[in-house]
Motif scaffolding. Structure first.
Motif, PDB file in Angstrom:
ATOM      1  N   TYR A   1      -6.512 -12.038   2.150  1.00  0.00           N
ATOM      2  CA  TYR A   1      -5.601 -12.572   3.165  1.00  0.00           C
ATOM      3  C   TYR A   1      -5.833 -11.949   4.540  1.00  0.00           C
ATOM      4  N   ASP A   2      -6.753 -10.994   4.643  1.00  0.00           N
ATOM      5  CA  ASP A   2      -6.948 -10.313   5.930  1.00  0.00           C
ATOM      6  C   ASP A   2      -8.431 -10.131   6.215  1.00  0.00           C
TER       7      ASP A   2
ATOM      8  N   LYS B   1      -5.950  -8.502  11.124  1.00  0.00           N
ATOM      9  CA  LYS B   1      -5.612  -9.899  11.364  1.00  0.00           C
ATOM     10  C   LYS B   1      -5.687 -10.698  10.066  1.00  0.00           C
ATOM     11  N   MET B   2      -4.942 -11.790  10.033  1.00  0.00           N
ATOM     12  CA  MET B   2      -4.946 -12.638   8.853  1.00  0.00           C
ATOM     13  C   MET B   2      -6.214 -13.490   8.830  1.00  0.00           C
ATOM     14  N   LEU B   3      -6.820 -13.576   7.657  1.00  0.00           N
ATOM     15  CA  LEU B   3      -7.988 -14.428   7.444  1.00  0.00           C
ATOM     16  C   LEU B   3      -7.796 -15.149   6.126  1.00  0.00           C
ATOM     17  N   LEU B   4      -7.507 -16.428   6.194  1.00  0.00           N
ATOM     18  CA  LEU B   4      -7.281 -17.243   5.003  1.00  0.00           C
ATOM     19  C   LEU B   4      -8.413 -18.227   4.744  1.00  0.00           C
TER      20      LEU B   4
ATOM     21  N   VAL C   1       1.741 -17.120   4.228  1.00  0.00           N
ATOM     22  CA  VAL C   1       0.687 -17.338   3.240  1.00  0.00           C
ATOM     23  C   VAL C   1       1.198 -18.194   2.088  1.00  0.00           C
TER      24      VAL C   1
ATOM     25  N   GLN D   1      -3.201 -18.969   9.458  1.00  0.00           N
ATOM     26  CA  GLN D   1      -3.657 -17.681   9.974  1.00  0.00           C
ATOM     27  C   GLN D   1      -3.441 -17.578  11.475  1.00  0.00           C
TER      28      GLN D   1
ATOM     29  N   TYR E   1       0.156 -16.500  12.272  1.00  0.00           N
ATOM     30  CA  TYR E   1       0.388 -15.058  12.172  1.00  0.00           C
ATOM     31  C   TYR E   1      -0.329 -14.306  13.288  1.00  0.00           C
ATOM     32  N   ASN E   2      -1.554 -14.664  13.544  1.00  0.00           N
ATOM     33  CA  ASN E   2      -2.378 -13.883  14.463  1.00  0.00           C
ATOM     34  C   ASN E   2      -1.969 -14.004  15.930  1.00  0.00           C
TER      35      ASN E   2
END
Length: 388
Positions: free
Chosen positions: A161-162, A167-170, A356, A380, A383-384
């Motif tokens: 998830y990051d 940072k969020m990475l989906l 998420v 993402q 959130y970012n």
């Protein structure tokens, strides 16, 4: 508590103050930031980043690493107490991995090890009127499904998830593969409808064995009471040990989630630990309590009675209390899995969790024809936008 106070009479006095679990974290952070009265020790679950982000936890790296017990702490537990700066801000006491609860009779050849095998066995079970999987797939509880089983599925495909940098990475190939798998499982009717109903209704089908497996937290057995195994055996003592009885009798077992070739089964790792809040008045007392808690005489009983799960102190695993079928099987599952806290380097997990879970629910259940990559990028980005 009486043992500690007797041993340290005239020097330290342990007074335990219980707090509402939904309010205690914000209350501590507010007290620290207002430079008010704070406890000398504070027990946390799951998320160290929240406290570090708000300046509420002291750096324990130098002190802890100099202690004799430090070398005996489980590396996964230590990692759960490290913030994104790599420093140690809590002392881990216990770890609780997500595992898969399984009715053995429904899987006579063992629980599936790959997604393809899962689909094959799920089809056979459906022909018998049994659903292969039930899980917390709803958005109920601010996305709490992330910590109740969803992460087991995602991480078993190599997902995350990051981005490792906060940072969020989906939008990754692994996450997309996991979502595609779950779409197929849902479309073919291999998942209970209760999985998406919320309010913990997903548990009910497993209790009566109309659902064959249930990925969830290690301590879920506390809520799985009054059970009926596939062979008709009933476990209904009502003492919070019904599943443990079923497991000891051989009707139930624990297993890792299926993983594609080249991947290791994954799971979320919850951790309980102790922080020394910023502004604590008796730091020496807090440290002495931690060291006392790390002794062979005290550590196993504290884990069993106060926090649950496995002891983070590895020598404590040899204690007789952890030689039961339940703990032995859970240890095997964890040993076969790559478990880590779901939030990784995300510094606002309370914000990230519903984002998420909402995205996963929409893509898997609500709108299974939606473009996966586009939806993940949207989530993402949401959130970012507030992360520097």
């Amino acid at each position: 508590m009486p043992q500690f106070n007797k041993q340290f009479a005239g020097k330290w006095n342990w007074v335990n103050v219980q707090k509402d679990g939904t309010k205690m974290n914000p209350e501590l952070i507010a007290a620290v930031q207002a430079k008010g009265d704070v406890p000398d020790l504070f027990q946390i679950s799951l998320d160290i980043n929240t406290f570090v982000n708000n300046g509420a936890a002291q750096d324990l790296t130098a002190w802890a690493s100099a202690q004799a017990w430090y070398k005996d702490l489980d590396p996964s537990a230590l990692a759960a107490c490290q913030a994104t700066d790599g420093k140690l801000y809590c002392i881990p006491v216990s770890i609780r991995p997500q595992v898969v609860y399984v009715w053995k009779e429904h899987f006579p050849n063992g629980y599936p090890k790959t997604p393809a095998d899962f689909l094959t066995q799920a089809a056979a079970l459906k022909a018998k009127g049994v659903t292969a999987l039930t899980y917390f797939g709803s958005t109920f509880g601010d996305g709490n499904g992330i910590t109740r089983g969803m992460t087991t599925i995602m991480f078993s495909f190599g997902g995350k998830y990051d981005d490792g940098k906060g940072k969020m990475l989906l939008n990754t190939p692994e996450n997309i593969a996991a979502i595609q798998f779950m779409r197929e499982v849902v479309a073919k009717g291999y998942v209970t409808e209760a999985s998406y109903a919320g309010n913990y209704q997903e548990e009910e089908a497993f209790k009566i064995a109309t659902a064959a497996s249930f990925p969830t937290g290690m301590n879920a057995y506390l809520f799985l009471n009054t059970l009926k195994a596939p062979n008709g055996n009933r476990y209904a003592k009502g003492n919070l040990n019904d599943f443990l009885d079923a497991l000891a009798a051989g009707d139930a077992t624990l297993a890792p989630f299926p993983a594609p070739a080249g991947k290791t089964p994954g799971c979320n790792l919850a951790a309980s630990g102790l922080i020394i809040p910023t502004g604590a008045k008796n730091v020496d007392g807090a440290r002495e309590f931690i060291t006392w808690l790390m002794t062979p005489e005290q550590n196993p009983n504290f884990v069993l009675s106060a926090v649950g799960g496995f002891p983070a102190l590895k020598p404590s695993l040899a204690h007789a209390s952890f030689q039961t079928p339940y703990f032995k099987q859970a240890a095997q599952v964890m040993g076969a899995s790559a478990c880590r806290p779901w939030f990784g380097t995300l510094t606002k997990p309370a914000v990230a969790q519903p984002i998420v879970m909402n995205a996963l629910y929409r893509l898997i259940k609500q709108d299974p024809t939606a473009d996966i990559a586009a939806a993940l990028i949207k989530a993402q980005d949401e959130y970012n936008k507030d992360i520097k």
